[in-house]
Scaffold this active site. Sequence first.
Site, PDB file in Angstrom:
ATOM      1  N   LYS A   8      63.030  58.426  76.944  1.00 27.85           N
ATOM      2  CA  LYS A   8      63.637  57.093  77.135  1.00 27.85           C
ATOM      3  C   LYS A   8      65.112  57.209  77.525  1.00 27.85           C
ATOM      4  O   LYS A   8      65.565  56.605  78.493  1.00 27.85           O
ATOM      5  CB  LYS A   8      63.519  56.245  75.852  1.00 27.85           C
ATOM      6  CG  LYS A   8      62.101  56.075  75.339  1.00 27.85           C
ATOM      7  CD  LYS A   8      62.038  55.199  74.107  1.00 27.85           C
ATOM      8  CE  LYS A   8      62.725  55.786  72.881  1.00 27.85           C
ATOM      9  NZ  LYS A   8      62.078  57.020  72.355  1.00 27.85           N
ATOM     10  N   ARG A  81      62.081  47.490  68.005  1.00 27.64           N
ATOM     11  CA  ARG A  81      61.144  48.497  67.489  1.00 27.64           C
ATOM     12  C   ARG A  81      60.184  47.938  66.461  1.00 27.64           C
ATOM     13  O   ARG A  81      59.372  48.687  65.926  1.00 27.64           O
ATOM     14  CB  ARG A  81      61.957  49.588  66.813  1.00 27.64           C
ATOM     15  CG  ARG A  81      61.858  50.937  67.504  1.00 27.64           C
ATOM     16  CD  ARG A  81      62.938  51.721  66.911  1.00 27.64           C
ATOM     17  NE  ARG A  81      62.855  53.095  66.877  1.00 27.64           N
ATOM     18  CZ  ARG A  81      63.634  53.892  67.618  1.00 27.64           C
ATOM     19  NH1 ARG A  81      64.417  53.396  68.533  1.00 27.64           N
ATOM     20  NH2 ARG A  81      63.609  55.164  67.421  1.00 27.64           N
ATOM     21  N   ARG A 120      66.607  69.667  72.322  1.00 24.86           N
ATOM     22  CA  ARG A 120      67.538  68.672  72.865  1.00 24.86           C
ATOM     23  C   ARG A 120      68.978  68.980  72.438  1.00 24.86           C
ATOM     24  O   ARG A 120      69.255  69.323  71.298  1.00 24.86           O
ATOM     25  CB  ARG A 120      67.176  67.276  72.379  1.00 24.86           C
ATOM     26  CG  ARG A 120      68.267  66.284  72.770  1.00 24.86           C
ATOM     27  CD  ARG A 120      67.930  64.848  72.562  1.00 24.86           C
ATOM     28  NE  ARG A 120      67.253  64.557  71.339  1.00 24.86           N
ATOM     29  CZ  ARG A 120      66.610  63.413  71.142  1.00 24.86           C
ATOM     30  NH1 ARG A 120      66.563  62.514  72.098  1.00 24.86           N
ATOM     31  NH2 ARG A 120      66.015  63.189  69.998  1.00 24.86           N
ATOM     32  N   ARG A 154      71.366  66.700  67.337  1.00 27.34           N
ATOM     33  CA  ARG A 154      71.301  65.567  66.404  1.00 27.34           C
ATOM     34  C   ARG A 154      70.794  65.993  65.027  1.00 27.34           C
ATOM     35  O   ARG A 154      69.907  66.848  64.941  1.00 27.34           O
ATOM     36  CB  ARG A 154      70.365  64.495  66.975  1.00 27.34           C
ATOM     37  CG  ARG A 154      71.074  63.525  67.851  1.00 27.34           C
ATOM     38  CD  ARG A 154      70.147  62.661  68.653  1.00 27.34           C
ATOM     39  NE  ARG A 154      69.065  62.017  67.908  1.00 27.34           N
ATOM     40  CZ  ARG A 154      68.238  61.128  68.456  1.00 27.34           C
ATOM     41  NH1 ARG A 154      68.388  60.773  69.715  1.00 27.34           N
ATOM     42  NH2 ARG A 154      67.265  60.592  67.745  1.00 27.34           N
ATOM     43  N   ARG A 165      59.359  60.298  62.300  1.00 29.90           N
ATOM     44  CA  ARG A 165      59.710  59.301  63.327  1.00 29.90           C
ATOM     45  C   ARG A 165      58.479  58.899  64.134  1.00 29.90           C
ATOM     46  O   ARG A 165      58.316  57.737  64.509  1.00 29.90           O
ATOM     47  CB  ARG A 165      60.804  59.860  64.252  1.00 29.90           C
ATOM     48  CG  ARG A 165      62.187  59.773  63.603  1.00 29.90           C
ATOM     49  CD  ARG A 165      63.199  60.749  64.165  1.00 29.90           C
ATOM     50  NE  ARG A 165      63.412  60.676  65.579  1.00 29.90           N
ATOM     51  CZ  ARG A 165      63.992  61.654  66.302  1.00 29.90           C
ATOM     52  NH1 ARG A 165      64.398  62.769  65.698  1.00 29.90           N
ATOM     53  NH2 ARG A 165      64.175  61.516  67.577  1.00 29.90           N
TER      54      ARG A 165
HETATM   55  P1  AP5 Z   1      65.195  62.001  75.429  1.00 26.06           P
HETATM   56  O1  AP5 Z   1      65.295  61.307  76.752  1.00 26.06           O
HETATM   57  O2  AP5 Z   1      66.435  62.227  74.655  1.00 26.06           O
HETATM   58  O3  AP5 Z   1      64.074  61.283  74.548  1.00 26.06           O
HETATM   59  P2  AP5 Z   1      64.033  59.838  73.872  1.00 26.06           P
HETATM   60  O4  AP5 Z   1      62.714  59.209  74.211  1.00 26.06           O
HETATM   61  O5  AP5 Z   1      65.255  59.052  74.202  1.00 26.06           O
HETATM   62  O6  AP5 Z   1      63.972  60.288  72.361  1.00 26.06           O
HETATM   63  P3  AP5 Z   1      64.825  59.939  71.071  1.00 26.06           P
HETATM   64  O7  AP5 Z   1      64.540  61.032  70.099  1.00 26.06           O
HETATM   65  O8  AP5 Z   1      66.249  59.638  71.387  1.00 26.06           O
HETATM   66  O9  AP5 Z   1      64.115  58.634  70.634  1.00 26.06           O
HETATM   67  P4  AP5 Z   1      64.119  58.021  69.267  1.00 26.06           P
HETATM   68  O10 AP5 Z   1      63.478  56.731  69.621  1.00 26.06           O
HETATM   69  O11 AP5 Z   1      63.456  58.771  68.180  1.00 26.06           O
HETATM   70  O12 AP5 Z   1      65.673  58.005  68.853  1.00 26.06           O
HETATM   71  P5  AP5 Z   1      66.742  56.843  68.740  1.00 26.06           P
HETATM   72  O13 AP5 Z   1      68.051  57.455  69.029  1.00 26.06           O
HETATM   73  O14 AP5 Z   1      66.326  55.631  69.480  1.00 26.06           O
HETATM   74  O15 AP5 Z   1      64.445  63.398  75.684  1.00 26.06           O
HETATM   75  C1  AP5 Z   1      64.275  64.336  74.637  1.00 26.06           C
HETATM   76  C2  AP5 Z   1      64.513  65.764  75.172  1.00 26.06           C
HETATM   77  O16 AP5 Z   1      63.517  66.077  76.148  1.00 26.06           O
HETATM   78  C3  AP5 Z   1      65.854  65.927  75.885  1.00 26.06           C
HETATM   79  O17 AP5 Z   1      66.366  67.220  75.586  1.00 26.06           O
HETATM   80  C4  AP5 Z   1      65.531  65.819  77.378  1.00 26.06           C
HETATM   81  O18 AP5 Z   1      66.415  66.630  78.162  1.00 26.06           O
HETATM   82  C5  AP5 Z   1      64.099  66.347  77.433  1.00 26.06           C
HETATM   83  N1  AP5 Z   1      63.275  65.626  78.389  1.00 26.06           N
HETATM   84  C6  AP5 Z   1      63.240  64.283  78.621  1.00 26.06           C
HETATM   85  N2  AP5 Z   1      62.324  63.976  79.554  1.00 26.06           N
HETATM   86  C7  AP5 Z   1      61.752  65.171  79.920  1.00 26.06           C
HETATM   87  C8  AP5 Z   1      60.722  65.502  80.839  1.00 26.06           C
HETATM   88  N3  AP5 Z   1      60.066  64.581  81.574  1.00 26.06           N
HETATM   89  N4  AP5 Z   1      60.368  66.819  80.946  1.00 26.06           N
HETATM   90  C9  AP5 Z   1      61.008  67.781  80.202  1.00 26.06           C
HETATM   91  N5  AP5 Z   1      61.984  67.500  79.309  1.00 26.06           N
HETATM   92  C10 AP5 Z   1      62.362  66.218  79.173  1.00 26.06           C
HETATM   93  O19 AP5 Z   1      66.650  56.471  67.191  1.00 26.06           O
HETATM   94  C11 AP5 Z   1      67.085  57.364  66.178  1.00 26.06           C
HETATM   95  C12 AP5 Z   1      66.920  56.679  64.817  1.00 26.06           C
HETATM   96  O20 AP5 Z   1      67.749  55.486  64.749  1.00 26.06           O
HETATM   97  C13 AP5 Z   1      65.513  56.187  64.464  1.00 26.06           C
HETATM   98  O21 AP5 Z   1      64.713  57.202  63.915  1.00 26.06           O
HETATM   99  C14 AP5 Z   1      65.834  55.066  63.457  1.00 26.06           C
HETATM  100  O22 AP5 Z   1      66.156  55.594  62.200  1.00 26.06           O
HETATM  101  C15 AP5 Z   1      67.107  54.457  64.024  1.00 26.06           C
HETATM  102  N6  AP5 Z   1      66.840  53.337  64.952  1.00 26.06           N
HETATM  103  C16 AP5 Z   1      67.178  53.292  66.282  1.00 26.06           C
HETATM  104  N7  AP5 Z   1      66.801  52.110  66.804  1.00 26.06           N
HETATM  105  C17 AP5 Z   1      66.211  51.404  65.808  1.00 26.06           C
HETATM  106  C18 AP5 Z   1      65.600  50.120  65.753  1.00 26.06           C
HETATM  107  N8  AP5 Z   1      65.520  49.317  66.831  1.00 26.06           N
HETATM  108  N9  AP5 Z   1      65.067  49.719  64.568  1.00 26.06           N
HETATM  109  C19 AP5 Z   1      65.149  50.502  63.462  1.00 26.06           C
HETATM  110  N10 AP5 Z   1      65.724  51.738  63.444  1.00 26.06           N
HETATM  111  C20 AP5 Z   1      66.233  52.184  64.618  1.00 26.06           C
END
Ligand code: AP5
Length: 215
Positions: A8, A81, A120, A154, A165
């Site tokens: 994402k 979410r 990552r 992270r 997660r």
């Molecule tokens: P990346 O693009 O970073 O993946 P992502 O889908 O953004 O994954 P996240 O781990 O950031 O999502 P998340 O939803 O768990 O975290 P968030 O920060 O929102 O890609 C990952 C890796 O793969 C990278 O190294 C990239 O280079 C590589 N990659 C990407 N695409 C690729 C491809 N096609 N091929 C090969 N490699 C690739 O949330 C964190 C925490 O915050 C949550 O757990 C929760 O506690 C809290 N939180 C956030 N939002 C909310 C909400 N709305 N409600 C409640 N709690 C929330």
Amino acid sequence: MGPPGAGKGTQAERLVKKFGLKHLSSGDIFRAEKASDSELGAALARYMDAGELVPDDVVVEMMAKAITEVDGGLMLDGFPRTVAQAEALDKQLVEADRPLDAVVVMTADDDIIVKRIAGRRACPICGRGYHVTFMPPKREGYCDDCDGAELTQRSDDCEATVRQRLEAYRAQTEAVIGYYRSCDSLSIVDVDGNLDAEVVSVEVIEALASFEAQA
Ligand code: AP5
């Protein structure tokens, strides 16, 4: 929308450049608050480091404020979410006359997700994302753009937290995709996030551009 590690954030970085949008990532907003050492940041850290969702009331208040502060087009990443968050977002957007145009839904297999998250890294200065194997920097451990900035990992990127997660995603977030699919006025782009990041970008950009042309 999509599970952790689906790509994402990676795709959002590219799409905002292509469509001239502002990227609002709930995870990034919460990590910035965590880093500020505030009382709120400490409360957020307890949920995030356990791989659990932050409670809806806290999320809705923080994201409503962030959305209000931005004029023009937005790319939301990681929010909403839960169905309660989606309903609160709808209410805010209707009141502000800023309709939601499209939802991008990404999938990815669990074994790929775990590998992606373990490798990552990100630049603490510009926020650019990397992967030690799939998207490595030119010089190992350092950002390509920010002279000498050392990449960081992270605190919630360990395997046990990723599994938690993923559970939270299945239990609370998948229902939001159903919520949006039942909404006739929304364009939905389904994309296989297992594919190469370039292929994913092309597919999403083509789909969004065709919706834009039809509007
Ligand atoms: P990346 O693009 O970073 O993946 P992502 O889908 O953004 O994954 P996240 O781990 O950031 O999502 P998340 O939803 O768990 O975290 P968030 O920060 O929102 O890609 C990952 C890796 O793969 C990278 O190294 C990239 O280079 C590589 N990659 C990407 N695409 C690729 C491809 N096609 N091929 C090969 N490699 C690739 O949330 C964190 C925490 O915050 C949550 O757990 C929760 O506690 C809290 N939180 C956030 N939002 C909310 C909400 N709305 N409600 C409640 N709690 C929330």
